[in-house]
Design a protein around this motif. Sequence first.
Motif, short mmCIF file in Angstrom:
data_model
loop_
_atom_site.label_atom_id
_atom_site.label_comp_id
_atom_site.label_asym_id
_atom_site.label_seq_id
_atom_site.Cartn_x
_atom_site.Cartn_y
_atom_site.Cartn_z
N ILE A 77 0.79 -1.22 0.00
CA ILE A 77 0.02 -0.02 -0.10
C ILE A 77 0.83 1.22 0.09
O ILE A 77 1.50 1.55 0.90
CB ILE A 77 -0.90 0.02 1.23
N LEU A 78 0.98 2.08 -0.92
CA LEU A 78 1.81 3.11 -1.24
C LEU A 78 0.62 4.30 -1.11
O LEU A 78 -0.44 4.51 -1.80
CB LEU A 78 2.30 3.35 -2.90
N GLN A 79 1.04 5.31 -0.30
CA GLN A 79 0.17 6.50 -0.14
C GLN A 79 1.13 7.62 -0.49
O GLN A 79 2.20 7.83 -0.06
CB GLN A 79 -0.26 6.64 1.45
N ILE A 80 0.46 8.45 -1.21
CA ILE A 80 1.24 9.76 -1.63
C ILE A 80 -0.04 11.09 -1.33
O ILE A 80 -0.98 11.03 -1.75
CB ILE A 80 1.59 9.85 -3.08
N ALA A 81 0.40 11.93 -0.62
CA ALA A 81 -0.32 12.97 -0.01
C ALA A 81 0.52 14.35 0.15
O ALA A 81 1.66 14.14 0.50
CB ALA A 81 -1.11 12.50 1.25
N PRO A 82 -0.14 15.29 0.06
CA PRO A 82 0.70 16.75 0.39
C PRO A 82 0.78 16.75 1.88
O PRO A 82 0.18 16.09 2.67
CB PRO A 82 -0.45 17.83 0.37
N GLY A 83 2.17 17.26 2.30
CA GLY A 83 2.46 17.17 3.64
C GLY A 83 1.94 18.30 4.51
O GLY A 83 0.89 19.01 3.95
N LEU A 84 2.23 18.54 5.71
CA LEU A 84 1.49 19.37 6.61
C LEU A 84 1.68 20.50 6.36
O LEU A 84 0.97 21.63 6.41
CB LEU A 84 1.65 19.11 7.83
N ASN A 85 2.93 21.08 5.71
CA ASN A 85 3.44 22.39 5.50
C ASN A 85 3.01 22.56 3.97
O ASN A 85 2.74 21.59 3.33
CB ASN A 85 4.80 22.73 5.85
N GLU A 86 3.45 23.93 3.36
CA GLU A 86 3.16 23.85 2.10
C GLU A 86 3.97 23.24 1.32
O GLU A 86 5.00 22.93 1.61
CB GLU A 86 3.11 25.48 1.78
N VAL A 87 3.53 22.78 -0.06
CA VAL A 87 4.15 22.14 -0.99
C VAL A 87 4.79 22.86 -2.12
O VAL A 87 4.00 23.61 -2.97
CB VAL A 87 3.13 21.06 -1.69
N ARG A 88 6.09 23.02 -1.88
CA ARG A 88 6.89 23.82 -3.06
C ARG A 88 7.51 23.17 -4.01
O ARG A 88 7.64 23.65 -5.12
CB ARG A 88 7.87 24.99 -2.24
N THR A 89 7.89 21.84 -3.54
CA THR A 89 8.36 20.96 -4.38
C THR A 89 8.25 19.64 -3.96
O THR A 89 6.89 19.34 -3.27
CB THR A 89 9.99 20.97 -4.10
N VAL A 90 8.48 18.48 -4.76
CA VAL A 90 8.12 17.27 -4.62
C VAL A 90 8.58 16.70 -3.18
O VAL A 90 7.86 15.97 -2.59
CB VAL A 90 9.00 16.43 -5.49
N ARG A 91 9.57 17.39 -2.74
CA ARG A 91 9.83 17.09 -1.19
C ARG A 91 8.68 17.39 -0.16
O ARG A 91 8.74 16.86 0.75
CB ARG A 91 11.19 17.66 -0.98
#
Length: 139
Positions: A77-91
């Motif tokens: 099970i692979l999960q991809i979601a925005p992080g808690l902080n803002e998303v400026r890059t793929v990181r």
Amino acid sequence: MLPASSFTANVAIRTECPPGTCVCDRETLLQDPAGDMRILQLTRMEEKKLILRIENVSSYADLKHVIERMQAQLGIILQIAPGLNEVRTVRGLNIELLERPGLCKKIRQTIPAAVRKCLDKNPEIVYAILDAHDLFRPD
């Protein structure tokens, strides 16, 4: 689900990691007659094919398809979601595999790295992921 003994006799399984280098609980999984053995089908050769497939994903729909196939065929099970902080890059995205017995430490590192490489090459997929999580929703 096949018992571990008949499963290992009929299917090529991933070789054991060197002692002390991994915490995959492979032996515990092999001894559990009710254990989900699908993850052990991901041999090193199959892992290379999977990594190459992930790196060559070209659309969000294709990425979702690969994720669904990984879950159906291997139980990953692979999960991809925005992080808690803002998303400026793929990181800024959280890309993680859910823990499960038999999931090798190396696989837990290589699959998210391949996804990041794919997303670096295809920023439109990142936008689709953000959109799927309502980040671009008008207020």
